[in-house]
Write a protein that holds these residues in place. Sequence first.
Motif, PDB file in Angstrom:
ATOM      1  N   UNK A  69       0.838  -1.227  -0.107  1.00 51.30           N
ATOM      2  CA  UNK A  69       0.028   0.085  -0.028  1.00 51.30           C
ATOM      3  C   UNK A  69       0.830   1.270  -0.061  1.00 51.30           C
ATOM      4  N   UNK A  70       0.440   2.259  -0.744  1.00 58.86           N
ATOM      5  CA  UNK A  70       1.138   3.570  -0.791  1.00 58.86           C
ATOM      6  C   UNK A  70       0.251   4.604  -1.245  1.00 58.86           C
ATOM      7  N   UNK A  71       0.436   5.910  -1.450  1.00 56.60           N
ATOM      8  CA  UNK A  71      -0.271   6.964  -1.581  1.00 56.60           C
ATOM      9  C   UNK A  71       0.258   7.550  -2.759  1.00 56.60           C
ATOM     10  N   UNK A  72      -0.720   8.023  -3.779  1.00 54.68           N
ATOM     11  CA  UNK A  72      -0.370   9.240  -5.159  1.00 54.68           C
ATOM     12  C   UNK A  72      -0.738  10.239  -4.483  1.00 54.68           C
ATOM     13  N   UNK A  73       0.206  11.311  -4.250  1.00 57.60           N
ATOM     14  CA  UNK A  73      -0.154  12.858  -4.134  1.00 57.60           C
ATOM     15  C   UNK A  73      -0.373  13.673  -4.771  1.00 57.60           C
ATOM     16  N   UNK A  74      -1.352  14.539  -4.638  1.00 59.98           N
ATOM     17  CA  UNK A  74      -1.542  15.720  -5.762  1.00 59.98           C
ATOM     18  C   UNK A  74      -0.297  16.616  -5.641  1.00 59.98           C
ATOM     19  N   UNK A  75       0.019  16.991  -6.945  1.00 64.87           N
ATOM     20  CA  UNK A  75       0.993  17.737  -7.235  1.00 64.87           C
ATOM     21  C   UNK A  75       0.953  19.093  -6.818  1.00 64.87           C
ATOM     22  N   UNK A  76       2.222  19.823  -6.240  1.00 64.69           N
ATOM     23  CA  UNK A  76       2.114  20.996  -5.736  1.00 64.69           C
ATOM     24  C   UNK A  76       2.068  22.107  -6.754  1.00 64.69           C
ATOM     25  N   UNK A  77       1.290  23.043  -7.062  1.00 70.28           N
ATOM     26  CA  UNK A  77       1.289  23.926  -8.129  1.00 70.28           C
ATOM     27  C   UNK A  77       2.129  25.289  -7.721  1.00 70.28           C
ATOM     28  N   UNK A  78       3.063  25.374  -8.667  1.00 70.18           N
ATOM     29  CA  UNK A  78       3.897  26.601  -8.508  1.00 70.18           C
ATOM     30  C   UNK A  78       3.236  27.782  -9.720  1.00 70.18           C
ATOM     31  N   UNK A  79       2.868  29.052  -9.116  1.00 74.57           N
ATOM     32  CA  UNK A  79       2.264  29.876  -9.918  1.00 74.57           C
ATOM     33  C   UNK A  79       3.480  30.343 -10.929  1.00 74.57           C
ATOM     34  N   UNK A  80       3.140  30.424 -12.290  1.00 73.67           N
ATOM     35  CA  UNK A  80       3.974  30.994 -13.136  1.00 73.67           C
ATOM     36  C   UNK A  80       3.929  32.508 -13.149  1.00 73.67           C
ATOM     37  N   UNK A  81       5.247  32.997 -12.961  1.00 71.73           N
ATOM     38  CA  UNK A  81       5.315  34.368 -12.812  1.00 71.73           C
ATOM     39  C   UNK A  81       5.558  34.995 -14.374  1.00 71.73           C
ATOM     40  N   UNK A  82       4.780  36.236 -14.653  1.00 70.55           N
ATOM     41  CA  UNK A  82       4.868  36.931 -15.813  1.00 70.55           C
ATOM     42  C   UNK A  82       6.049  37.378 -16.500  1.00 70.55           C
ATOM     43  N   UNK A  83       6.526  37.310 -17.437  1.00 66.38           N
ATOM     44  CA  UNK A  83       7.619  37.950 -17.841  1.00 66.38           C
ATOM     45  C   UNK A  83       7.294  39.219 -18.576  1.00 66.38           C
ATOM     46  N   UNK A  84       7.873  40.218 -18.137  1.00 66.48           N
ATOM     47  CA  UNK A  84       7.555  41.641 -18.710  1.00 66.48           C
ATOM     48  C   UNK A  84       8.808  42.205 -19.286  1.00 66.48           C
ATOM     49  N   UNK A  85       8.650  42.482 -20.727  1.00 67.44           N
ATOM     50  CA  UNK A  85       9.981  42.953 -21.625  1.00 67.44           C
ATOM     51  C   UNK A  85       9.694  44.212 -22.307  1.00 67.44           C
ATOM     52  N   UNK A  86      10.192  45.013 -22.493  1.00 67.41           N
ATOM     53  CA  UNK A  86      11.547  45.237 -22.121  1.00 67.41           C
ATOM     54  C   UNK A  86      11.541  45.681 -20.395  1.00 67.41           C
ATOM     55  N   UNK A  87      12.368  45.256 -19.460  1.00 59.28           N
ATOM     56  CA  UNK A  87      12.394  45.880 -18.043  1.00 59.28           C
ATOM     57  C   UNK A  87      12.902  47.194 -18.204  1.00 59.28           C
ATOM     58  N   UNK A  88      12.595  48.100 -17.228  1.00 58.82           N
ATOM     59  CA  UNK A  88      13.170  49.451 -16.920  1.00 58.82           C
ATOM     60  C   UNK A  88      14.465  49.339 -16.175  1.00 58.82           C
ATOM     61  N   UNK A  89      15.459  50.009 -16.149  1.00 59.14           N
ATOM     62  CA  UNK A  89      16.864  49.876 -15.428  1.00 59.14           C
ATOM     63  C   UNK A  89      16.587  49.840 -13.855  1.00 59.14           C
ATOM     64  N   UNK A  90      15.467  50.363 -13.376  1.00 61.74           N
ATOM     65  CA  UNK A  90      15.064  50.556 -12.256  1.00 61.74           C
ATOM     66  C   UNK A  90      14.408  49.311 -11.690  1.00 61.74           C
TER      67      UNK A  90
END
Length: 169
Positions: free
Chosen positions: A85-106
């Motif tokens: 006997x064992x378990x199949x566990x739900x996957x941990x979901x990591x949110x995807x971070x948006x990529x904004x381009x071009x980035x300002x120098x600051x």
Amino acid sequence: VLQRALSITGSVAQDKTVDGTTQATVKAGQLVNLVAGESLVVTATGQFDTADVGVNKAVATTYALANGSNGVASNYIKPLSEVLRAAILAATVNPVQPIVSPAKAAGSSRVAVGGSTNSGAALGVADGEEPVNTEQCSVLNPAKCECQTAGVAGVEMCFAPPVNVSSKD
């Protein structure tokens, strides 16, 4: 030549994170009833009953024997299959971070959304970029847009201001 029957104790099926397969990892336990002084190599394979998430799930386990440093596998009858006997566990979901381009120098960027409503294509525009059209809000001219801080640190969402159309009677 009579073969000696073996049994096995202490095998463990490992829990896993759901991956869409029924493959299970099983750690083989200790062989019981070996001739004194002999050793064999035992491996185990397992299959969950389904690929679905759940606990206390059946894992059909089978064993294989191989010659050891001082034992011959063909002199033995391998242990019978068993259900662990064992378990199949739900996957941990990591949110995807948006990529904004071009980035300002600051480190901040501005996203302008074309059109006069909240819908339209979003494109990255760096603050300080020289716009081509200075008459209306656009990705090329975010200064003419109404901007607000987005839910992502360092990003602004910009929209064209509503157009006021007055009718003349």
